[in-house]
Design a protein around this motif. Structure first.
Motif, PDB file in Angstrom:
ATOM      1  N   MET A  42       0.859  -1.193   0.000  1.00  0.00           N
ATOM      2  CA  MET A  42       0.000   0.000   0.000  1.00  0.00           C
ATOM      3  C   MET A  42       0.895   1.244   0.000  1.00  0.00           C
ATOM      4  N   VAL A  43       1.519   1.456  -1.138  1.00  0.00           N
ATOM      5  CA  VAL A  43       2.439   2.575  -1.345  1.00  0.00           C
ATOM      6  C   VAL A  43       1.920   3.415  -2.515  1.00  0.00           C
ATOM      7  N   PRO A  44       2.335   4.684  -2.603  1.00  0.00           N
ATOM      8  CA  PRO A  44       1.802   5.557  -3.653  1.00  0.00           C
ATOM      9  C   PRO A  44       1.926   5.006  -5.069  1.00  0.00           C
ATOM     10  N   PHE A  45       2.984   4.291  -5.374  1.00  0.00           N
ATOM     11  CA  PHE A  45       3.171   3.761  -6.726  1.00  0.00           C
ATOM     12  C   PHE A  45       1.971   2.941  -7.170  1.00  0.00           C
ATOM     13  N   PHE A  46       1.401   2.144  -6.265  1.00  0.00           N
ATOM     14  CA  PHE A  46       0.295   1.260  -6.623  1.00  0.00           C
ATOM     15  C   PHE A  46      -1.085   1.850  -6.330  1.00  0.00           C
ATOM     16  N   GLY A 104       8.798   0.953  -4.322  1.00  0.00           N
ATOM     17  CA  GLY A 104       8.514   1.057  -2.895  1.00  0.00           C
ATOM     18  C   GLY A 104       8.845   2.393  -2.291  1.00  0.00           C
ATOM     19  N   GLY A 105       9.503   3.270  -3.050  1.00  0.00           N
ATOM     20  CA  GLY A 105       9.859   4.579  -2.541  1.00  0.00           C
ATOM     21  C   GLY A 105      11.143   4.561  -1.728  1.00  0.00           C
ATOM     22  N   PRO A 109      10.354   2.763   6.150  1.00  0.00           N
ATOM     23  CA  PRO A 109       9.134   2.105   5.657  1.00  0.00           C
ATOM     24  C   PRO A 109       7.837   2.764   6.104  1.00  0.00           C
ATOM     25  N   ALA A 110       7.748   3.184   7.353  1.00  0.00           N
ATOM     26  CA  ALA A 110       6.504   3.780   7.841  1.00  0.00           C
ATOM     27  C   ALA A 110       6.135   5.045   7.074  1.00  0.00           C
ATOM     28  N   ASP A 111       7.139   5.767   6.579  1.00  0.00           N
ATOM     29  CA  ASP A 111       6.894   7.012   5.855  1.00  0.00           C
ATOM     30  C   ASP A 111       6.521   6.773   4.401  1.00  0.00           C
ATOM     31  N   GLY A 116      -2.772   8.027   5.560  1.00  0.00           N
ATOM     32  CA  GLY A 116      -3.973   7.511   6.200  1.00  0.00           C
ATOM     33  C   GLY A 116      -3.789   6.125   6.771  1.00  0.00           C
ATOM     34  N   LEU A 117      -2.713   5.472   6.396  1.00  0.00           N
ATOM     35  CA  LEU A 117      -2.364   4.175   6.978  1.00  0.00           C
ATOM     36  C   LEU A 117      -1.158   4.390   7.879  1.00  0.00           C
ATOM     37  N   THR A 118      -1.412   4.308   9.174  1.00  0.00           N
ATOM     38  CA  THR A 118      -0.379   4.669  10.149  1.00  0.00           C
ATOM     39  C   THR A 118      -0.016   3.466  11.006  1.00  0.00           C
TER      40      THR A 118
END
Length: 222
Positions: A42-46, A104-105, A109-111, A116-118
């Motif tokens: 659940m990363v911005p790329f996807f 994956g950026g 990893p948490a950043d 919204g997913l914390t």
């Protein structure tokens, strides 16, 4: 704007399992302390360009919020570049291969998770260097789950028919009670999403929506 999948399991598949094992679902109960919510990629790329990916964020958050206080585990899994694999580069082509290696950026990893997913302090954060989070030698997740006594995994995230399906199949192969969450996985189209759900329910594990799983985590009267 977000749009959830119109997910569907053919009633014939339900009937097939009901006749074979006497019940619709293989796993009729959950022990929260032995259950992990596994959130894949659940990363911005996807997620950015996929309205289905954005639509599953609330359901992932609901499951995480219910599982943590019940004593369960939430595991966030992100892509990592890993070693260069010539066969994969040949498959994708050099330009696209480099894009996927960086999907994956950068940073902690948490950043890198979708806003919204914390993660909470007790959650697991793990990287993988293959589509599957459970493939031996491609990430630490199985060992981290085993150390917590996990025997059941709820698979969520992106993309349903690639990394989520690969992870779910390998988890089932390793002996985990495995459930793909029908409305907390996202693909590019309903057809791709439902093809994976059909195959997984038929041959590997259960497919259930978020509300069903929340009810199993908090049965009436408990």
């Amino acid at each position: 704007m977000t749009s959830g999948h119109r997910w569907w399991i053919d009633p014939r598949e339900y009937a097939r399992h009901e006749e074979r094992r006497g019940r619709r679902f293989a796993f009729e109960s959950l022990t929260p302390s032995r259950t992990a919510l596994v959130v894949i990629d659940m990363v911005p790329f996807f997620v950015t360009a996929n309205p289905h990916g954005r639509a599953i964020v609330p359901n992932i958050a609901r499951l995480a919020a219910a599982l943590r206080p019940a004593g369960g585990t939430v595991a966030w899994v992100l892509p990592a570049p890993g070693e260069r694999l010539p066969a994969r580069e040949e498959f994708f082509g050099p330009r696209v291969y480099e894009i996927h290696r960086a999907c994956g950026g950068e940073g902690p990893p948490a950043d890198r998770l979708w806003p919204g997913l914390t993660p909470h302090p007790a959650d697991i954060l793990a990287e993988k260097t293959a589509p599957s989070a459970f493939f031996p030698g491609r990430g630490p997740l199985p060992g981290l789950l085993d150390a917590r006594g996990i025997d059941t995994v709820l698979i969520t995230g992106t993309i349903t028919n690639v990394c989520c399906e690969s992870s779910a199949r390998d988890a089932a192969t390793l002996g985990y009670r495995t459930v793909m969450v029908a409305d907390a996985n996202a693909a590019r189209t309903d057809a791709e999403h439902n093809a994976t759900l059909h195959t997984f329910y038929r041959s590997f594990g259960d497919v259930r929506p978020t509300d069903d799983l929340l009810a199993l985590l908090h049965p009436a009267g408990r």
